[in-house]
Motif scaffolding. Structure first.
Motif, PDB file in Angstrom:
ATOM      1  N   HIS A 189      -6.025   3.036  -4.420  1.00 40.92           N
ATOM      2  CA  HIS A 189      -5.982   3.219  -2.961  1.00 40.92           C
ATOM      3  C   HIS A 189      -6.413   4.637  -2.581  1.00 40.92           C
ATOM      4  CE1 HIS A 189      -5.106   2.030   1.048  1.00 40.92           C
ATOM      5  NE2 HIS A 189      -3.915   2.601   1.174  1.00 40.92           N
ATOM      6  N   PHE A 246      -1.388  -1.347  -4.219  1.00 36.15           N
ATOM      7  CA  PHE A 246      -2.500  -0.409  -4.124  1.00 36.15           C
ATOM      8  C   PHE A 246      -1.914   1.001  -4.013  1.00 36.15           C
ATOM      9  CE2 PHE A 246      -4.490  -4.352  -2.762  1.00 36.15           C
ATOM     10  CZ  PHE A 246      -5.680  -4.309  -3.481  1.00 36.15           C
ATOM     11  N   HIS A 279      -5.581   9.423   0.198  1.00 36.07           N
ATOM     12  CA  HIS A 279      -5.552   8.651   1.450  1.00 36.07           C
ATOM     13  C   HIS A 279      -6.086   9.447   2.638  1.00 36.07           C
ATOM     14  CE1 HIS A 279      -4.130   5.870   4.557  1.00 36.07           C
ATOM     15  NE2 HIS A 279      -3.804   5.013   3.597  1.00 36.07           N
ATOM     16  N   ARG A 282      -8.697  -0.607  -2.492  1.00 37.41           N
ATOM     17  CA  ARG A 282      -8.467  -0.798  -1.053  1.00 37.41           C
ATOM     18  C   ARG A 282      -8.708   0.533  -0.356  1.00 37.41           C
ATOM     19  NH1 ARG A 282      -3.492  -4.168   0.908  1.00 37.41           N
ATOM     20  NH2 ARG A 282      -5.097  -5.788   0.624  1.00 37.41           N
ATOM     21  N   ASP A 320       0.815  -1.217   0.000  1.00 39.00           N
ATOM     22  CA  ASP A 320       0.000   0.000   0.000  1.00 39.00           C
ATOM     23  C   ASP A 320       0.849   1.269   0.000  1.00 39.00           C
ATOM     24  OD1 ASP A 320      -2.067  -1.764   0.257  1.00 39.00           O
ATOM     25  OD2 ASP A 320      -2.698  -1.103   2.251  1.00 39.00           O
TER      26      ASP A 320
END
Length: 359
Positions: free
Chosen positions: A229, A203, A233, A270, A178
């Motif tokens: 992803h 991701f 974030h 994700r 990630d």
């Protein structure tokens, strides 16, 4: 008796004539002239019409055109702009256009009401085993897909999956990474994976892809699976607490960045922190993405985490079907890089293959 004189007779006759004239005036008065205009009320406003005006003529004169009701799809798209005609009411009821108006009549335009199409149920038996959504492992099972769709449009209202039979758990493990791409660590991890012929899943954060597109392209060219992803974030509030517009843009902008570096068809998502709810699942599905989390988390992102601790945390929990959550971005990932070769070798000694997350 007094003799009747010509003068007295004349006066008597004059009186009788006058009386008859008065009687005639009382019995037959002069009729009033007909009205030149009739008062009516049109959509709450006082108007005037000529005597003999019909309802249809008034509708033309005052441009009374009730709006028809529309037939809408389940998503609000117009399927038929004139599904239900409006009406012109005279004193609260429908009347023929030929009806002559009278003083005090009330004319009201009544628009047709919009309506949403009905729905129908569509059931599909899926021939191949399907992962969960959200997916926490590589285990699959045969599923029955049940969709609720618009009766006319075919637009999907909801999709549900009902399991048929038991789980199929492969003797395989998926390593996932990630928060990349990231200078230094992503390419270092990529070298280890290529040296050991491991195909893994990355991701990536859309903003990082825009910042370091060459690194992202190296991952794609190496044959790794690359998933979404989110764009940047978000951590506060939790991802599942974001509003619908923000959810949409977080996924859409990240997928656009991935396509720009050669990911032709992103199909995995994700959520940051693994945070999801039904709204996240729906938005991901609308964008053609399946939500993937994990069931093995060595917390390799913790400050001061050693390679030995990462290896131990993975090997003490990994098994058939495991999805391991590792990181190549977001900071110093030296412990993960150092632990990777040992993880790969020992997982293989357990008789487990290392695979990317399949479509």
């Amino acid at each position: 008796m007094h003799p009747v004189t010509r003068r007295s007779l004349g006066l008597a006759m004059l009186g009788v004539g006058t009386a008859l004239a008065l009687v005639g005036c009382t019995a037959a008065p002069t009729p009033a002239p007909p009205p030149t205009r009739l008062p009516v009320v049109v959509d709450g406003v006082a108007r005037w019409v000529a005597p003999g005006t019909t309802l249809g003529e008034a509708a033309h004169t005052f441009a009374l055109e009730p709006r028809p009701g529309r037939l809408l799809s389940v998503s609000g798209r117009v399927l038929d702009p004139a599904s239900r005609p409006g009406a012109l009411l005279l004193n609260g009821i429908g009347a023929p256009d030929s009806t002559e108006l009278t003083a005090g009549d009330v004319l009201v335009t009544q628009d047709g009401s919009d309506r949403v199409e009905g729905t129908r149920r569509v059931t599909i038996e899926l021939s191949r085993g399907q992962p969960g959504n959200p997916q926490y492992s590589l285990a699959t099972r045969r599923m029955r897909e049940v969709e609720r769709v618009g009766r006319s449009s075919g637009e999907i209202v909801s999709t549900r999956y009902h399991p048929v039979g038991g789980l199929d758990v492969p003797r395989a493990v998926a390593l996932t990474f990630d928060d990349g791409p990231w200078p230094g660590s992503t390419r270092a991890i990529l070298r280890v994976l290529r040296r050991h012929h491991v195909r893994a899943t990355f991701f990536m954060i859309g903003r990082n892809v825009r910042r370091w597109p060459a690194i992202a392209r190296d991952v794609v060219r190496a044959g790794m699976v690359v998933g979404n992803h989110s764009w940047d974030h978000p951590g506060r509030p939790m991802f599942a607490k974001l509003g619908p517009h923000r959810l949409h843009t977080e996924l859409a902008h990240a997928s656009r960045a991935l396509r720009d570096v050669g990911v032709t068809d992103p199909y995995l998502f994700r959520p940051p922190g693994g945070s999801w709810d039904p709204g996240v699942l729906r938005e991901a599905a609308r964008q053609g993405l399946r939500v993937v989390n994990w069931n093995v988390d060595p917390e390799d992102w913790l400050p001061g985490r050693s390679a030995k601790e990462v290896v131990h945390a993975v090997l003490s929990h990994v098994g058939p079907g495991s999805i391991v959550d590792l990181h190549d971005g977001g900071g110093n990932q030296r412990a993960t890089i150092r632990a990777l070769r040992t993880m790969i070798e020992r997982i293989r000694r357990m008789g487990l293959r290392l695979v990317a997350i399949p479509r």
